[in-house]
Scaffold this motif. Structure first.
Motif, PDB file in Angstrom:
ATOM      1  N   ASP A 176       0.829  -1.211   0.000  1.00 31.05           N
ATOM      2  CA  ASP A 176       0.000   0.000   0.000  1.00 31.05           C
ATOM      3  C   ASP A 176       0.862   1.260   0.000  1.00 31.05           C
ATOM      4  OD1 ASP A 176      -2.331  -1.554   0.051  1.00 31.05           O
ATOM      5  OD2 ASP A 176      -2.346  -1.605   2.237  1.00 31.05           O
TER       6      ASP A 176
ATOM      7  N   GLU B 186       3.867   1.638   1.230  1.00 38.72           N
ATOM      8  CA  GLU B 186       4.758   1.778   2.374  1.00 38.72           C
ATOM      9  C   GLU B 186       5.781   0.645   2.377  1.00 38.72           C
ATOM     10  OE1 GLU B 186       4.597   2.163   7.247  1.00 38.72           O
ATOM     11  OE2 GLU B 186       2.819   1.544   6.169  1.00 38.72           O
TER      12      GLU B 186
ATOM     13  N   VAL C 228       7.745  -2.231   3.842  1.00 41.23           N
ATOM     14  CA  VAL C 228       7.538  -3.187   4.926  1.00 41.23           C
ATOM     15  C   VAL C 228       8.683  -4.185   4.881  1.00 41.23           C
ATOM     16  CG1 VAL C 228       6.026  -4.970   5.865  1.00 41.23           C
ATOM     17  CG2 VAL C 228       5.036  -2.927   4.837  1.00 41.23           C
TER      18      VAL C 228
ATOM     19  N   ARG D 142      10.146  -7.798   6.403  1.00 41.14           N
ATOM     20  CA  ARG D 142       9.579  -9.007   6.988  1.00 41.14           C
ATOM     21  C   ARG D 142      10.674 -10.053   7.117  1.00 41.14           C
ATOM     22  NH1 ARG D 142       7.410 -13.033   4.243  1.00 41.14           N
ATOM     23  NH2 ARG D 142       7.215 -11.801   2.350  1.00 41.14           N
TER      24      ARG D 142
ATOM     25  N   SER E 131       3.655  -0.294  14.210  1.00 39.44           N
ATOM     26  CA  SER E 131       4.667  -0.576  13.198  1.00 39.44           C
ATOM     27  C   SER E 131       5.044  -2.050  13.154  1.00 39.44           C
ATOM     28  CB  SER E 131       5.934   0.240  13.466  1.00 39.44           C
ATOM     29  OG  SER E 131       5.651   1.611  13.410  1.00 39.44           O
TER      30      SER E 131
ATOM     31  N   GLN F  15       7.005  -8.515  11.106  1.00 38.66           N
ATOM     32  CA  GLN F  15       7.086  -7.507  10.057  1.00 38.66           C
ATOM     33  C   GLN F  15       7.064  -6.119  10.674  1.00 38.66           C
ATOM     34  OE1 GLN F  15       3.937  -8.475   7.342  1.00 38.66           O
ATOM     35  NE2 GLN F  15       2.469  -7.181   8.365  1.00 38.66           N
ATOM     36  N   TYR F  16       7.741  -5.212   9.972  1.00 35.71           N
ATOM     37  CA  TYR F  16       7.901  -3.839  10.444  1.00 35.71           C
ATOM     38  C   TYR F  16       7.516  -2.881   9.333  1.00 35.71           C
ATOM     39  CZ  TYR F  16      10.288   0.475  11.813  1.00 35.71           C
ATOM     40  OH  TYR F  16      10.571   1.777  12.120  1.00 35.71           O
ATOM     41  N   ARG F  17       6.510  -2.061   9.611  1.00 38.54           N
ATOM     42  CA  ARG F  17       6.094  -1.013   8.678  1.00 38.54           C
ATOM     43  C   ARG F  17       6.966   0.205   8.967  1.00 38.54           C
ATOM     44  NH1 ARG F  17       1.291  -2.620   6.308  1.00 38.54           N
ATOM     45  NH2 ARG F  17       0.951  -0.543   5.471  1.00 38.54           N
ATOM     46  N   THR F  18       7.813   0.583   8.019  1.00 39.44           N
ATOM     47  CA  THR F  18       8.834   1.591   8.272  1.00 39.44           C
ATOM     48  C   THR F  18       8.307   3.017   8.296  1.00 39.44           C
ATOM     49  OG1 THR F  18       9.372   1.886   5.935  1.00 39.44           O
ATOM     50  CG2 THR F  18      10.559   0.144   7.137  1.00 39.44           C
TER      51      THR F  18
END
Length: 158
Positions: free
Chosen positions: A30, A32, A34, A36, A52, A62-65
């Motif tokens: 989307d 952004e 990410v 993982r 996040s 997982q990390y949404r930066t």
């Protein structure tokens, strides 16, 4: 990212006695970036509430930066931030968080925060800038990074 790194299957991170393989996956979800993988942390220290970090469908962390990203022709392009978190002199600073906290000060009529040349500039519509600074010292951990400017009115358009 250099062309050599863009062509690699793995990204390596130096450690004290050599290199470790960073077999994480970078995705644009989307719009952004990410990350993982099993070797990603489950959250920040000390434990804080954060949207996040989460578990993916494959049970990997997982990390949404917060970075706006897009894959184009097999290359990852970073296109700024989707949130208002910026780095200022090595500190992560949430500009909208500073605005929200200062908005709680009874002396503040209106406020806007922007990152500018290694510091946070805060325009405050107030008659008592000293009280706003004292309020910030008590409530904002990154207060030492802020340059306060008293204005009559915050202008949102030119």
């Amino acid at each position: 990212i250099t062309p050599e790194i863009a062509e690699m299957d793995f990204v390596y991170a130096p450690i004290s006695d050599g290199c470790i393989c960073w077999q994480n996956v970078c995705e644009a979800v989307d719009g952004e970036l990410v990350l993982r993988g099993y070797n990603l942390t489950e959250g920040y220290l000390p434990p804080t509430e954060s949207h996040s970090f989460s578990k993916g469908s494959d049970d990997q962390n997982q990390y949404r930066t917060g970075d706006r990203a897009e894959w184009i022709c097999g290359r990852l392009y970073l296109q700024g931030r989707i949130d208002s978190v910026v780095k200022v002199r090595g500190h992560r600073v949430d500009l909208s968080g500073i605005e929200a906290e200062l908005d709680k000060c009874p002396e503040v009529e209106d406020v806007v925060a922007v990152a500018n040349e290694g510091r946070v500039e805060v325009l405050v519509a107030t008659n008592n800038l000293r009280a706003v600074r004292e309020f910030a010292k008590e409530r904002i951990p990154q207060e030492h990074l802020i340059a306060f400017h008293a204005v009559d009115k915050v202008l949102y358009t030119v």
